[in-house]
Design an enzyme around this catalytic site. Structure first.
Site, PDB file in Angstrom:
ATOM      1  N   ARG A   1     -37.065  83.778  37.849  1.00  0.00           N
ATOM      2  CA  ARG A   1     -37.781  82.598  37.359  1.00  0.00           C
ATOM      3  C   ARG A   1     -37.776  82.577  35.834  1.00  0.00           C
ATOM      4  O   ARG A   1     -37.651  81.510  35.227  1.00  0.00           O
ATOM      5  CB  ARG A   1     -39.212  82.572  37.896  1.00  0.00           C
ATOM      6  CG  ARG A   1     -39.305  82.273  39.380  1.00  0.00           C
ATOM      7  CD  ARG A   1     -40.739  82.123  39.832  1.00  0.00           C
ATOM      8  NE  ARG A   1     -41.373  80.921  39.306  1.00  0.00           N
ATOM      9  CZ  ARG A   1     -42.670  80.665  39.372  1.00  0.00           C
ATOM     10  NH1 ARG A   1     -43.489  81.548  39.929  1.00  0.00           N
ATOM     11  NH2 ARG A   1     -43.165  79.556  38.870  1.00  0.00           N
TER      12      ARG A   1
ATOM     13  N   CYS B   1     -47.700  83.279  32.875  1.00  0.00           N
ATOM     14  CA  CYS B   1     -46.957  83.423  34.133  1.00  0.00           C
ATOM     15  C   CYS B   1     -46.683  82.024  34.659  1.00  0.00           C
ATOM     16  O   CYS B   1     -46.394  81.128  33.873  1.00  0.00           O
ATOM     17  CB  CYS B   1     -47.750  84.275  35.131  1.00  0.00           C
ATOM     18  SG  CYS B   1     -49.419  83.641  35.454  1.00  0.00           S
TER      19      CYS B   1
END
Length: 283
Positions: free
Chosen positions: A176, A234
């Protein structure tokens, strides 16, 4: 109780002491299933359950997928769970402390400075042969007054500046971070200048936290040392709290000088088309 982590054996001793900690079960998984059924099937005796999506975060919106809750909403939830200003709190989830670290961070942000995460979570508790309870608990109402500001929070501009002038750590999985995949948010990649530090490396395969020296070695290798301006983000501000906790457990940061958290994280950053996005393995 000053350390951010407590083992099951240490918790047993604390529960037998004169000022037993309040226990909070915050089991949660991204995308489900809900954690409450697990809690009802078995939890630490006396623990109250808090739902991350509805009680430890505001509804999704412009601020991201898990914005910080309104102080009054958080205060009601914590008081209903029995949180008291003069009692320590121990939070736990299933194992890897992703949700527990969010609860730890929120309590600290709310002004409660005696909070710890159960090392290894509920899995470690049961593995130690310690007793559990089933069903709902009815704790005595607490009295904590939420006073935001106990932990530093970054907005998007401050996160960008930290990535440029200090160290900004991206707690997501490498794929990611690189932008190979993005299963949740509308754009893939990372904040330019941010370094990848997956939160999953903070714990071992059993969900127990790595020793402080090992954590310190990991983050020092990323350029974080005592006095380095450092922050974390995050996907939506949940797992990055694990990085904030790890830095404190490692002794790199301290309760009086903690790492900052970009609460909106990638889910906030990526929705503005004017914010730049980097891809690949380099910052």
């Amino acid at each position: 109780m000053s350390a951010p982590l407590v083992t099951p054996a240490e918790l047993v001793s604390l529960l037998d002491g004169p000022l037993a900690p309040v226990l909070l079960d915050v089991r949660w998984r991204l995308g489900g299933p809900p954690g409450r059924p697990e809690y009802l099937a078995g939890h630490l005796p006396g623990a109250a359950y808090l739902d991350l999506d509805t009680e430890l975060a505001a509804p999704p919106g412009p601020g991201g997928r898990h914005p910080l809750p309104e102080p009054a909403v958080l205060e009601r939830a914590l008081r209903a769970a029995g949180v008291r200003a003069d009692h320590p709190v121990v939070v736990y989830d299933t194992d890897n402390a992703m949700a527990a670290a969010r609860a730890w961070w929120l309590l600290r942000w709310a002004g409660h400075d005696r909070v710890a995460v159960l090392d290894g979570g509920y899995a470690a508790w049961t593995a130690a042969g310690l007793p559990g309870s089933v069903g709902e608990e009815s704790p005595e109402p607490g009295d904590l007054t939420v006073r935001p500001g106990g932990m530093p929070v970054l907005d998007a501009d401050e996160a960008a500046a930290l990535a440029r002038d200090g160290v900004l750590l991206d707690a997501r999985a490498p794929e990611r971070y690189r932008g190979d995949v993005e299963p949740i948010d509308p754009r893939a990649g990372h904040i330019p200048g941010a370094l990848n530090a997956p939160f999953t490396a903070n714990t071992d395969a059993d969900g127990r936290w790595r020793p402080p020296a090992e954590l310190a070695e990991r983050y020092t290798a990323l350029g974080v040392t005592a006095g380095t301006p450092v922050g974390a983000y995050c996907g939506s501000g949940v797992s990055a709290a694990s990085v904030v906790l790890a830095l404190e457990a490692a002794g790199i940061t301290s309760p009086t000088a903690p790492a900052a958290l970009y609460a909106g994280s990638w889910s906030h950053w990526c929705v503005d088309p004017d914010r730049p996005v980097a891809t690949g393995s380099e910052p």
